[in-house]
Write a protein that holds these residues in place. Structure first.
Motif, PDB file in Angstrom:
ATOM      1  N   LEU A  50      -7.429   5.003  -6.691  1.00 39.75           N
ATOM      2  CA  LEU A  50      -6.452   5.826  -5.976  1.00 39.75           C
ATOM      3  C   LEU A  50      -5.744   6.777  -6.946  1.00 39.75           C
ATOM      4  O   LEU A  50      -5.598   7.976  -6.691  1.00 39.75           O
ATOM      5  CB  LEU A  50      -5.431   4.919  -5.277  1.00 39.75           C
ATOM      6  CG  LEU A  50      -4.259   5.602  -4.576  1.00 39.75           C
ATOM      7  CD1 LEU A  50      -4.738   6.369  -3.350  1.00 39.75           C
ATOM      8  CD2 LEU A  50      -3.201   4.574  -4.179  1.00 39.75           C
ATOM      9  N   LEU A  96      -3.020  -6.223  -3.885  1.00 37.31           N
ATOM     10  CA  LEU A  96      -3.914  -5.070  -3.955  1.00 37.31           C
ATOM     11  C   LEU A  96      -4.967  -5.305  -5.032  1.00 37.31           C
ATOM     12  O   LEU A  96      -4.701  -5.923  -6.062  1.00 37.31           O
ATOM     13  CB  LEU A  96      -3.114  -3.807  -4.287  1.00 37.31           C
ATOM     14  CG  LEU A  96      -2.020  -3.422  -3.289  1.00 37.31           C
ATOM     15  CD1 LEU A  96      -1.290  -2.182  -3.772  1.00 37.31           C
ATOM     16  CD2 LEU A  96      -2.597  -3.184  -1.907  1.00 37.31           C
ATOM     17  N   GLN A 108       1.174  -2.777  -9.527  1.00 37.31           N
ATOM     18  CA  GLN A 108       0.800  -2.918  -8.117  1.00 37.31           C
ATOM     19  C   GLN A 108      -0.335  -3.945  -7.969  1.00 37.31           C
ATOM     20  O   GLN A 108      -0.397  -4.668  -6.985  1.00 37.31           O
ATOM     21  CB  GLN A 108       0.393  -1.558  -7.523  1.00 37.31           C
ATOM     22  CG  GLN A 108       1.579  -0.709  -7.054  1.00 37.31           C
ATOM     23  CD  GLN A 108       2.520  -0.317  -8.195  1.00 37.31           C
ATOM     24  OE1 GLN A 108       2.122   0.351  -9.137  1.00 37.31           O
ATOM     25  NE2 GLN A 108       3.772  -0.768  -8.137  1.00 37.31           N
ATOM     26  N   ALA A 153       2.043   1.728  -3.558  1.00 32.20           N
ATOM     27  CA  ALA A 153       0.970   2.278  -4.396  1.00 32.20           C
ATOM     28  C   ALA A 153       0.766   3.763  -4.111  1.00 32.20           C
ATOM     29  O   ALA A 153       0.560   4.570  -5.024  1.00 32.20           O
ATOM     30  CB  ALA A 153      -0.327   1.506  -4.148  1.00 32.20           C
ATOM     31  N   LEU A 154       0.863   4.149  -2.841  1.00 29.84           N
ATOM     32  CA  LEU A 154       0.691   5.563  -2.481  1.00 29.84           C
ATOM     33  C   LEU A 154       1.850   6.420  -2.977  1.00 29.84           C
ATOM     34  O   LEU A 154       1.656   7.565  -3.371  1.00 29.84           O
ATOM     35  CB  LEU A 154       0.538   5.706  -0.959  1.00 29.84           C
ATOM     36  CG  LEU A 154      -0.832   5.285  -0.426  1.00 29.84           C
ATOM     37  CD1 LEU A 154      -0.773   5.028   1.082  1.00 29.84           C
ATOM     38  CD2 LEU A 154      -1.893   6.343  -0.739  1.00 29.84           C
ATOM     39  N   GLU A 200      -9.165  -0.771  -6.858  1.00 32.72           N
ATOM     40  CA  GLU A 200      -8.802   0.199  -5.812  1.00 32.72           C
ATOM     41  C   GLU A 200      -7.554   0.989  -6.208  1.00 32.72           C
ATOM     42  O   GLU A 200      -7.457   2.192  -5.970  1.00 32.72           O
ATOM     43  CB  GLU A 200      -8.559  -0.516  -4.480  1.00 32.72           C
ATOM     44  CG  GLU A 200      -9.839  -0.994  -3.833  1.00 32.72           C
ATOM     45  CD  GLU A 200      -9.622  -1.693  -2.491  1.00 32.72           C
ATOM     46  OE1 GLU A 200     -10.625  -2.121  -1.918  1.00 32.72           O
ATOM     47  OE2 GLU A 200      -8.464  -1.814  -2.035  1.00 32.72           O
ATOM     48  N   VAL A 201      -6.598   0.296  -6.824  1.00 31.65           N
ATOM     49  CA  VAL A 201      -5.374   0.978  -7.256  1.00 31.65           C
ATOM     50  C   VAL A 201      -5.720   2.031  -8.305  1.00 31.65           C
ATOM     51  O   VAL A 201      -5.228   3.165  -8.272  1.00 31.65           O
ATOM     52  CB  VAL A 201      -4.351  -0.040  -7.822  1.00 31.65           C
ATOM     53  CG1 VAL A 201      -3.160   0.674  -8.436  1.00 31.65           C
ATOM     54  CG2 VAL A 201      -3.882  -0.984  -6.724  1.00 31.65           C
ATOM     55  N   ARG A 237       0.824  -1.212   0.000  1.00 29.49           N
ATOM     56  CA  ARG A 237       0.000   0.000   0.000  1.00 29.49           C
ATOM     57  C   ARG A 237       0.856   1.259   0.000  1.00 29.49           C
ATOM     58  O   ARG A 237       0.497   2.277  -0.598  1.00 29.49           O
ATOM     59  CB  ARG A 237      -0.958   0.008   1.191  1.00 29.49           C
ATOM     60  CG  ARG A 237      -2.158  -0.871   0.947  1.00 29.49           C
ATOM     61  CD  ARG A 237      -2.961  -1.111   2.210  1.00 29.49           C
ATOM     62  NE  ARG A 237      -3.865  -2.205   1.979  1.00 29.49           N
ATOM     63  CZ  ARG A 237      -5.161  -2.064   1.663  1.00 29.49           C
ATOM     64  NH1 ARG A 237      -5.699  -0.877   1.579  1.00 29.49           N
ATOM     65  NH2 ARG A 237      -5.901  -3.124   1.412  1.00 29.49           N
TER      66      ARG A 237
END
Ligand code: TYD
Length: 209
Positions: free
Chosen positions: A121, A113, A107, A69-70, A117-118, A66
């Protein structure tokens, strides 16, 4: 379309698929025809992004999925806000190595993940901005690996992942392209650089008309 007056083209594909070569060839062709071109990349297309690039590609040791990914999303948020949008508003053609499809493919391909959702984001980070055209250079990971080996550069964190990871990345890219055929051009990256460049130019020409 989110690109203002300019045109936004991203290049995607596995490591060693030839994105940088094709971006350079397309950029030169566009400049020769009198267009203002900005070539850029993710991660690392801004000053802040260079710092983030150093972390995501060269940090020794694990980065929690995570967090990784951020970090890519943070790079993207700053890059789109300070580099890409202003260029498009000026009317430039932005040629960009990698964008949010890379996050979904890489990712998401770790399988930890959720791909959706990725993507969400990244869309949040970039305020929903999507390119006018995404060129996917599709190549068998074994061929790509042979190219990387012959380039004789040390592998970064993602390049060093095992073959099955790169197989999943490839499938993820192809699934993304199949889901958005109007945004994607899928090119067989095993061809000669000149043949690939010609195929790309033909598509870009239709967008410039
Ligand atoms: P890239 O700059 O294409 O590497 P190189 O110039 O060495 O070919 O991409 C760096 C790596 O970052 C690549 O392995 C893919 C990875 N990546 C992600 O995992 N997620 C992302 O969102 C992006 C943009 C890149």
């Amino acid at each position: 379309m989110t690109s203002g007056r300019g045109l936004w083209i991203t290049l995607e594909g596995g490591d060693g698929s030839g994105k940088t070569t094709q971006s350079a060839l397309l950029g030169r062709w566009l400049e020769d025809s009198g267009r203002a071109v900005l070539r850029t990349r993710e991660p690392g297309g801004s000053e802040v992004g260079q710092l983030i690039r150093d972390i995501v590609l060269h940090h020794r040791g694990d980065i929690a999925p995570r967090a990784e990914a951020l970090l890519y999303a943070a790079d993207r948020a700053h890059h789109v806000a300070t580099v890409v949008r202003p260029a498009l508003e000026r009317g430039d053609i932005v040629l960009q190595d990698r964008y949010l499809d890379s996050s979904v493919a890489y990712q998401g391909a770790g399988r930890v993940l959720d791909a959706e959702e990725v993507r969400d984001l990244s869309l949040w980070a970039a305020e929903g901005a999507l390119p006018d055209l995404t060129i996917l250079l599709d190549l068998d990971p074994a061929d790509a690996r042979a190219r990387l080996d012959s380039a004789d550069k040390p592998f970064d964190r993602l390049e060093a992942e095992k073959g099955e990871f790169h197989g999943r990345v490839r499938e993820a890219f192809l699934a993304l392209a199949a889901g958005e055929p109007e945004r994607f051009l899928v090119v067989d990256a095993a061809g000669s650089p000149e043949a690939i460049a010609a195929e790309i130019r033909a598509r870009v020409e239709t967008l410039l008309r």
